[in-house]
Write a protein that holds these residues in place. Structure first.
Motif, short mmCIF file in Angstrom:
data_model
loop_
_atom_site.label_atom_id
_atom_site.label_comp_id
_atom_site.label_asym_id
_atom_site.label_seq_id
_atom_site.Cartn_x
_atom_site.Cartn_y
_atom_site.Cartn_z
N GLY A 43 -14.72 50.38 17.20
CA GLY A 43 -14.31 50.24 15.81
C GLY A 43 -14.01 48.79 15.52
O GLY A 43 -13.83 47.99 16.44
N PRO A 44 -13.93 48.41 14.25
CA PRO A 44 -13.65 47.02 13.89
C PRO A 44 -12.23 46.62 14.26
O PRO A 44 -11.41 47.46 14.65
CB PRO A 44 -13.87 47.01 12.38
CG PRO A 44 -13.65 48.43 11.95
CD PRO A 44 -14.13 49.28 13.08
N ASN A 45 -11.96 45.33 14.16
CA ASN A 45 -10.61 44.83 14.42
C ASN A 45 -9.60 45.52 13.52
O ASN A 45 -9.88 45.80 12.34
CB ASN A 45 -10.54 43.32 14.18
CG ASN A 45 -11.30 42.54 15.24
OD1 ASN A 45 -11.44 43.00 16.36
ND2 ASN A 45 -11.79 41.37 14.88
N ALA A 46 -8.42 45.79 14.07
CA ALA A 46 -7.31 46.42 13.32
C ALA A 46 -7.65 47.82 12.84
O ALA A 46 -7.05 48.32 11.89
CB ALA A 46 -6.89 45.54 12.14
N ALA A 47 -8.59 48.48 13.53
CA ALA A 47 -8.95 49.84 13.14
C ALA A 47 -7.92 50.86 13.60
O ALA A 47 -7.85 51.97 13.05
CB ALA A 47 -10.32 50.19 13.71
N GLY A 48 -7.13 50.52 14.62
CA GLY A 48 -6.14 51.45 15.15
C GLY A 48 -6.44 51.91 16.56
O GLY A 48 -5.83 52.88 17.04
N LYS A 49 -7.34 51.22 17.27
CA LYS A 49 -7.70 51.64 18.63
C LYS A 49 -6.50 51.57 19.58
O LYS A 49 -6.22 52.52 20.31
CB LYS A 49 -8.86 50.77 19.14
CG LYS A 49 -10.14 50.89 18.32
CD LYS A 49 -11.30 50.13 18.95
CE LYS A 49 -11.11 48.62 18.93
NZ LYS A 49 -11.08 48.06 17.57
N SER A 50 -5.81 50.43 19.58
CA SER A 50 -4.65 50.29 20.46
C SER A 50 -3.56 51.28 20.08
O SER A 50 -2.88 51.85 20.95
CB SER A 50 -4.11 48.86 20.40
OG SER A 50 -5.05 47.93 20.86
N ILE A 75 -1.55 58.46 22.44
CA ILE A 75 -1.97 59.38 23.50
C ILE A 75 -1.05 59.25 24.72
O ILE A 75 -0.70 60.24 25.36
CB ILE A 75 -3.44 59.12 23.89
CG1 ILE A 75 -4.37 59.43 22.73
CG2 ILE A 75 -3.83 59.95 25.11
CD1 ILE A 75 -5.82 59.03 22.96
N ALA A 76 -0.67 58.01 25.02
CA ALA A 76 0.18 57.75 26.18
C ALA A 76 1.64 58.12 25.95
O ALA A 76 2.45 58.05 26.88
CB ALA A 76 0.08 56.28 26.58
N GLY A 77 1.99 58.48 24.73
CA GLY A 77 3.37 58.86 24.43
C GLY A 77 4.28 57.70 24.13
O GLY A 77 5.51 57.86 24.11
N LEU A 78 3.72 56.53 23.88
CA LEU A 78 4.52 55.34 23.58
C LEU A 78 4.87 55.23 22.11
O LEU A 78 5.72 54.43 21.73
CB LEU A 78 3.78 54.08 24.03
CG LEU A 78 3.42 54.03 25.53
CD1 LEU A 78 2.62 52.78 25.83
CD2 LEU A 78 4.68 54.10 26.38
N LEU A 79 4.18 56.00 21.27
CA LEU A 79 4.46 56.04 19.84
C LEU A 79 4.68 57.49 19.41
O LEU A 79 4.10 58.41 19.98
CB LEU A 79 3.30 55.45 19.03
CG LEU A 79 3.10 53.94 19.05
CD1 LEU A 79 1.86 53.57 18.24
CD2 LEU A 79 4.32 53.22 18.50
N PRO A 107 -0.58 62.38 34.83
CA PRO A 107 -1.45 62.81 33.74
C PRO A 107 -2.16 61.67 33.02
O PRO A 107 -3.38 61.67 32.90
CB PRO A 107 -0.48 63.56 32.81
CG PRO A 107 0.63 63.99 33.69
CD PRO A 107 0.77 62.92 34.71
N ILE A 108 -1.38 60.67 32.52
CA ILE A 108 -1.98 59.63 31.69
C ILE A 108 -1.43 58.27 32.09
O ILE A 108 -0.23 58.12 32.33
CB ILE A 108 -1.67 59.87 30.19
CG1 ILE A 108 -2.27 61.20 29.73
CG2 ILE A 108 -2.20 58.73 29.33
CD1 ILE A 108 -1.92 61.56 28.29
N CYS A 109 -2.31 57.28 32.17
CA CYS A 109 -1.90 55.90 32.41
C CYS A 109 -2.56 55.02 31.36
O CYS A 109 -3.76 55.14 31.11
CB CYS A 109 -2.30 55.46 33.81
SG CYS A 109 -1.84 53.75 34.18
N TYR A 110 -1.77 54.15 30.75
CA TYR A 110 -2.25 53.27 29.69
C TYR A 110 -2.26 51.83 30.20
O TYR A 110 -1.24 51.32 30.67
CB TYR A 110 -1.34 53.40 28.46
CG TYR A 110 -1.57 52.35 27.40
CD1 TYR A 110 -2.82 52.13 26.86
CD2 TYR A 110 -0.50 51.60 26.92
CE1 TYR A 110 -3.02 51.17 25.87
CE2 TYR A 110 -0.67 50.64 25.93
CZ TYR A 110 -1.94 50.43 25.41
OH TYR A 110 -2.13 49.48 24.43
#
Length: 250
Positions: free
Chosen positions: A37-44, A50-54, A71-74
């Motif tokens: 996706g383009p810059n600032a699309a929301g990928k990060s 998904i990682a539970g940080l937000l 289970p998950i590593c970011y």
């Protein structure tokens, strides 16, 4: 085999909602999935959710996690490396997070294996602060893999690497995913890397999941025009691999 699914997933920073309603089919272990996706699309932001940080709405489902795996590593794009540690110490610290501090022989063997596989054994006892950006990125990959994740989220892991290292890392990750049956999601800007190495691709733009599915079905001239605003073709090179050929801006 592990499987990851998003159901009406949203994310927000404080009271600001970044996206909402992202739903996917099951993403199964053994393959690489590109997130483009383009810059600032929301990928990060999606990776952090998904990682539970937000915090956010919806459900992140992970099924069939094996004993001894996490289970998950970011792996973030900015690793924030601690310059006080050596490369070896930083990887060992990652391995022991949440498992107690007793170091076993198999811990050391695994670190040695990863250093060798990523061709950074010669950096083992160098201070992190003395490394280049590309070298730190390779160390960050080792720090993520030593945790034995079932789902690995890699935020632009090739951004600081030269072309040789980019190809080397992506080939390694493709082999690792198939061998260990883990699900690897990689945020990429190079669409040709996605076409060559990733079986599936997710496209996010403007806070929405625009498309998701087999890479050759997702990355089309129509998508490139609507999402990236370029006129482009998908052609096969002499080795039969698909390539994005950009003719100009749309």
């Amino acid at each position: 085999m592990v499987a990851l699914k998003l159901q009406d997933v949203g994310a927000r920073y404080g009271k600001t909602e970044v996206f909402d309603g992202i739903t996917t089919d099951w993403l199964k272990g053994g393959e690489l999935t590109a997130l483009i996706g383009p810059n600032a699309a929301g990928k990060s932001t999606l990776f952090k959710r998904i990682a539970g940080l937000l915090k956010g709405s919806g459900v992140v489902q992970v099924e069939d996690v094996r004993e001894g795996f996490r289970p998950i590593c970011y792996m973030p794009q900015d690793t924030g490396a601690n310059a006080v540690l050596t490369v070896y110490e930083s990887i060992l610290l990652s391995a022991k997070q949440g498992t107690g501090w007793r170091v076993a022989e198999h811990d050391l063997r695994e670190i040695d294996r990863l250093l060798s596989a990523l061709h950074i054994s010669d950096l083992a006892f160098r201070d992190l602060g003395a490394l280049s950006g590309g070298q730190r990125q390779l160390v960050a990959i080792a720090q993520a893999l030593v945790r034995r994740p079932e789902v690995l989220l890699m935020d632009e892991p090739t951004s600081a690497l030269d072309l040789f290292r980019q190809i080397e890392v992506l080939q390694f990750m493709k082999r690792l995913a198939a061998q260990d049956r883990i699900a690897v999601l990689i945020a990429l800007h190079d669409l040709n890397h996605a076409l060559r190495y990733c079986s599936n691709t997710m496209v996010i733009a403007g806070g929405e999941l625009i498309a998701s599915g087999p890479t050759l079905e997702v990355v089309t001239p129509e998508l490139l025009r609507s999402v990236y605003r370029v006129d482009a073709r998908i052609e096969c090179c002499t080795l039969g691999r698909p390539l994005v050929i950009v003719d100009g801006t749309a």
